[in-house]
Design a protein around this motif. Structure first.
Motif, PDB file in Angstrom:
ATOM      1  N   TYR B 148       0.837  -1.194   0.000  1.00 30.75           N
ATOM      2  CA  TYR B 148       0.000   0.000   0.000  1.00 30.75           C
ATOM      3  C   TYR B 148       0.878   1.252   0.000  1.00 30.75           C
ATOM      4  N   GLY B 149       1.844   1.284   0.918  1.00 33.49           N
ATOM      5  CA  GLY B 149       2.700   2.457   1.045  1.00 33.49           C
ATOM      6  C   GLY B 149       3.525   2.708  -0.205  1.00 33.49           C
ATOM      7  N   LEU B 150       4.091   1.622  -0.726  1.00 29.64           N
ATOM      8  CA  LEU B 150       4.933   1.726  -1.910  1.00 29.64           C
ATOM      9  C   LEU B 150       4.116   2.188  -3.121  1.00 29.64           C
ATOM     10  N   ALA B 151       2.946   1.577  -3.293  1.00 33.02           N
ATOM     11  CA  ALA B 151       2.107   1.919  -4.437  1.00 33.02           C
ATOM     12  C   ALA B 151       1.661   3.370  -4.369  1.00 33.02           C
ATOM     13  N   LYS B 152       1.419   3.850  -3.144  1.00 38.20           N
ATOM     14  CA  LYS B 152       1.003   5.235  -2.977  1.00 38.20           C
ATOM     15  C   LYS B 152       2.128   6.174  -3.409  1.00 38.20           C
ATOM     16  N   GLN B 153       3.361   5.846  -2.983  1.00 40.10           N
ATOM     17  CA  GLN B 153       4.488   6.709  -3.339  1.00 40.10           C
ATOM     18  C   GLN B 153       4.797   6.665  -4.831  1.00 40.10           C
ATOM     19  N   LEU B 154       4.543   5.521  -5.456  1.00 38.27           N
ATOM     20  CA  LEU B 154       4.848   5.385  -6.882  1.00 38.27           C
ATOM     21  C   LEU B 154       3.672   5.807  -7.756  1.00 38.27           C
ATOM     22  N   GLY B 155       2.571   6.241  -7.125  1.00 32.74           N
ATOM     23  CA  GLY B 155       1.395   6.642  -7.898  1.00 32.74           C
ATOM     24  C   GLY B 155       0.696   5.480  -8.561  1.00 32.74           C
ATOM     25  N   LEU B 156       0.800   4.300  -7.959  1.00 33.53           N
ATOM     26  CA  LEU B 156       0.165   3.124  -8.564  1.00 33.53           C
ATOM     27  C   LEU B 156      -1.174   2.780  -7.917  1.00 33.53           C
ATOM     28  N   ARG B 157      -1.635   3.633  -6.961  1.00 31.99           N
ATOM     29  CA  ARG B 157      -2.955   3.355  -6.398  1.00 31.99           C
ATOM     30  C   ARG B 157      -4.020   3.882  -7.354  1.00 31.99           C
ATOM     31  N   ASN B 158      -5.185   3.259  -7.313  1.00 29.79           N
ATOM     32  CA  ASN B 158      -6.274   3.618  -8.209  1.00 29.79           C
ATOM     33  C   ASN B 158      -5.831   3.675  -9.663  1.00 29.79           C
ATOM     34  N   SER B 159      -4.985   2.714 -10.029  1.00 25.74           N
ATOM     35  CA  SER B 159      -4.598   2.629 -11.428  1.00 25.74           C
ATOM     36  C   SER B 159      -4.545   1.148 -11.794  1.00 25.74           C
ATOM     37  N   TYR B 160      -5.051   0.848 -12.974  1.00 30.45           N
ATOM     38  CA  TYR B 160      -5.011  -0.547 -13.404  1.00 30.45           C
ATOM     39  C   TYR B 160      -3.585  -1.001 -13.640  1.00 30.45           C
ATOM     40  N   LEU B 161      -2.711  -0.038 -14.004  1.00 32.08           N
ATOM     41  CA  LEU B 161      -1.323  -0.417 -14.221  1.00 32.08           C
ATOM     42  C   LEU B 161      -0.765  -1.074 -12.957  1.00 32.08           C
ATOM     43  N   GLY B 162      -1.001  -0.429 -11.805  1.00 33.00           N
ATOM     44  CA  GLY B 162      -0.523  -0.971 -10.545  1.00 33.00           C
ATOM     45  C   GLY B 162      -1.110  -2.344 -10.270  1.00 33.00           C
ATOM     46  N   LEU B 163      -2.427  -2.456 -10.471  1.00 34.90           N
ATOM     47  CA  LEU B 163      -3.114  -3.713 -10.184  1.00 34.90           C
ATOM     48  C   LEU B 163      -2.584  -4.845 -11.072  1.00 34.90           C
ATOM     49  N   ILE B 164      -2.419  -4.526 -12.354  1.00 37.63           N
ATOM     50  CA  ILE B 164      -1.961  -5.547 -13.311  1.00 37.63           C
ATOM     51  C   ILE B 164      -0.530  -5.977 -12.992  1.00 37.63           C
ATOM     52  N   LEU B 165       0.327  -5.003 -12.708  1.00 36.89           N
ATOM     53  CA  LEU B 165       1.721  -5.341 -12.385  1.00 36.89           C
ATOM     54  C   LEU B 165       1.790  -6.212 -11.135  1.00 36.89           C
ATOM     55  N   ILE B 166       1.008  -5.855 -10.124  1.00 35.98           N
ATOM     56  CA  ILE B 166       1.066  -6.626  -8.877  1.00 35.98           C
ATOM     57  C   ILE B 166       0.489  -8.021  -9.062  1.00 35.98           C
ATOM     58  N   HIS B 167      -0.648  -8.104  -9.735  1.00 35.77           N
ATOM     59  CA  HIS B 167      -1.223  -9.432  -9.979  1.00 35.77           C
ATOM     60  C   HIS B 167      -0.255 -10.310 -10.771  1.00 35.77           C
ATOM     61  N   ALA B 168       0.419  -9.706 -11.729  1.00 33.64           N
ATOM     62  CA  ALA B 168       1.385 -10.481 -12.519  1.00 33.64           C
ATOM     63  C   ALA B 168       2.533 -10.938 -11.625  1.00 33.64           C
ATOM     64  N   ALA B 169       3.037 -10.014 -10.806  1.00 32.20           N
ATOM     65  CA  ALA B 169       4.184 -10.345  -9.957  1.00 32.20           C
ATOM     66  C   ALA B 169       3.857 -11.490  -9.005  1.00 32.20           C
ATOM     67  N   ILE B 170       2.640 -11.481  -8.467  1.00 30.51           N
ATOM     68  CA  ILE B 170       2.252 -12.518  -7.510  1.00 30.51           C
ATOM     69  C   ILE B 170       2.360 -13.909  -8.133  1.00 30.51           C
TER      70      ILE B 170
END
Lengths: 299, 302
Positions: B148-170
């Protein structure tokens, strides 16, 4: 190696490039968060406000607080009870018994065994949050199917989520996760030819004797690995308990993952929540190293 | 043999064995044994199936409660209501988009990584495999707060880019390991011949090697889609805009806003659950072994 040593460096360079997209993602979302948590655990970082924008370095305060926090002692105790109850007693014992039963039934040619196998698997493949929802309904005090079932046999209704919340989440997690142990043991049992049992029977060995001599030696080597594996996954349980009890009532089912979540997102103490995450990651790493060592030793 | 075979996820072999044909029947059972075994079966099935029977009955009942019974008022109104009152068409479209994008990203990333890891010629290659397996055991519930903290700092919250990257990484650690196995079984001389024909390494991979690894890619794609479809923790901490909501989040919110002083809308939530479950069930019945194999590999808590 078919291709000479001269080109090996060049070849590896391309392969390392091929690894880089995946390595980037893994670094960003596995290593990154672990380091971020470690960094934040030394600060008073908050969810909102001034301390969110400019967290202050507080040294080891969070750790000192954590290890003197009576709630954390409670949380660890809850986690241990939950792991022992749902992983070791529930999933492991039930999974082992089901594997023995299904293997026996299949050797007898009972077709219903395949149906039972599918039913156990179904509970496991559905998303965990749905499992939580299903058990919210099952445990409902007034109308739930569980109390209705108790009524049929003449027993009084039980206030599952109010009075026995730990037992309730243990039952739900046993329901969800038993398939894993069952599959592993069933796979191992399948490797025993029926002839061995036949021969032992002809020799006059009792059922207990046959189990002791022929079944147990097959199961024992993978038992420890299975236990460690389900311990790890149960230790990280979050969404099932959150949907059922959200850690309550009165912290009775607050396990470590929920505690980190609540501290960070309800008490807005991100630094402290990160500290709990670090402890959780460290415990998990210890488990994982033992797990990988054992699996290497086995092969 | 490298350490890889030694550290394969616990379940891979077990699943192959458990899903294979049963050993031949040994001896006919007596009637008493038949009855006892089937009575136990009945109890086991009741425990494991009653929750699902309730779900189906509730989803198609206009007056659904926590009680399991044949629908008092059989209807498909619950399904109509989630589309009219909960904007479920958009939610579904969002979910399909995220899951498909994750799937494509995962297939590209694991093709490259699995192949590279298979062909890499380093003395300490074991260590890479070892590290990948170690990552696989990391519980995502432990990384929720930092992600949560990292995504907030990188601007990946409320963005599909963030969600897709994280789901892929998992999904990456297990699928890299899986695909490496597939590539290991493809002989190197095939691609070496293509290099001699003047093809680049990448073209040889795409034109010669990948078509041979198609079964593995299918498994990787299927598992990546399902995992992104079903995953809920990351969606809960990363998305709080209504227009970006996906199925797990809509379901999570519908569940959590219930109770207290309002009557729980079991029928509506059950209808959502049925739709949420649908792709999972399709894969379960079409490719059970594939799905079980993917799940066995995961020691992560949810």
């Amino acid at each position: 190696m078919a291709v000479g040593a001269r080109s090996s460096l060049g070849r590896n360079r391309l392969y390392l490039a091929g690894l880089s997209p995946a390595a980037f993602l893994l670094a960003l979302f596995f290593v990154g968060p672990a380091l971020w948590a470690l960094g934040s655990s030394f600060t008073n970082r908050a969810l909102v406000g001034l301390d969110a924008a400019n967290p202050r370095f507080v040294g080891l305060d969070n750790y000192a607080h954590l290890f003197s926090d009576p709630d954390f002692g409670r949380v660890i105790l809850n986690s241990v009870i939950f792991v022992i109850g749902s992983a070791i007693i529930g999933q492991f014992v039930l999974g082992l018994l089901l594997a023995l039963l299904l293997d026996h039934a299949q050797r007898r040619g009972f077709l219903a065994a395949n149906f039972v196998y599918g039913a156990v698997l179904l509970a496991w493949v559905n998303p965990t949050i749905i499992a939580g929802f299903l058990w919210v309904a099952m445990f409902d005090f007034y109308n739930g199917s569980l109390n209705a079932g108790l009524g049929v046999i003449g027993a009084p209704p039980v206030n599952w989520l109010g009075q026995g919340p730990m037992l309730a989440v243990i039952i739900a997690n046993t329901w969800r996760g038993t398939a894993f142990t069952m599959l592993i043991f069933l796979g191992a049992l399948r490797t025993i030819p029926s002839d061995i049992y036949e021969a032992a029977r002809v020799d006059g060995a009792s059922a207990v004797r046959r189990f002791w001599d022929h079944t147990l030696p097959i199961l024992r080597p993978i038992a420890a690995l299975t236990l460690l594996s389900i311990t790890m996954s149960t230790f990280g349980t979050f969404i099932l308990i959150q949907t059922l009890t959200n850690g309550g009532p009165a912290y009775q089912t607050e396990v470590i993952a929920l505690y980190a979540f609540h501290e960070a997102f309800q008490n807005h103490a991100v630094g402290y929540g990160s500290t709990i995450s670090v402890v959780m990651l460290a415990l998990n790493l210890a488990f994982a190293i033992v797990f990988l060592r054992w699996s290497r030793a086995r092969a | 043999m490298t350490a890889l075979a030694a550290t394969e996820p616990l379940g891979a072999k077990a699943v192959e064995a458990a899903a294979g044909p049963p050993p031949r029947p040994a001896k006919r059972a007596g009637p008493l044994e038949w009855i006892v075994v089937h009575l136990v079966f009945l109890v086991v099935c009741a425990f494991f199936l009653v929750p699902f029977l309730w779900l189906l009955s509730a989803a198609f009942d206009g007056k659904a409660s926590a009680y399991i019974q044949f629908p008092v008022q059989p209807t498909i109104m619950n399904f109509v209501r989630i589309f009219t009152e909960h904007d479920f068409a958009r939610v579904l479209a969002n979910s399909v988009f995220v899951a498909v994008a994750t799937m494509l990203l995962v297939v590209v990333a694991v093709s490259l990584a699995g192949y590279s890891l298979s062909r890499l010629d380093l003395r300490r290659k074991d260590w890479i495999t070892y590290a990948v397996l170690l990552l696989q055991t990391m519980p995502i519930s432990a990384t929720m707060v930092p992600i949560y903290g990292l995504a907030k700092q990188l601007g990946l919250r409320n963005s599909y880019l963030g969600l897709i990257l994280i789901h892929a990484a998992i999904e990456l650690p297990f699928l890299i390991w899986l695909m490496k196995g597939f590539f290991d079984s493809i002989p190197r001389h095939l691609e070496e011949a293509a290099w001699l024909d003047g093809r680049s390494k990448l073209r040889a991979l795409i034109e010669i090697v990948l078509p041979l690894a198609r079964p593995g890619l299918g498994i990787a794609a299927g598992l990546a889609f399902l995992s992104a479809w079903a995953e809920v923790l990351m969606v809960v901490i990363l998305i709080d805009q209504d227009s970006l909501k996906t199925v797990p989040l809509a379901f999570y919110e519908a569940m959590r806003t219930q109770g207290g002083y309002t009557e729980v809308q079991y029928g509506v939530i059950a209808a959502m659950a049925v739709i949420y479950l649908l792709p999972v069930m399709v894969v379960f019945f079409a490719a059970r072994r594939l799905m079980v194999r993917g799940l066995m590999s995961s020691t992560r808590g949810l």
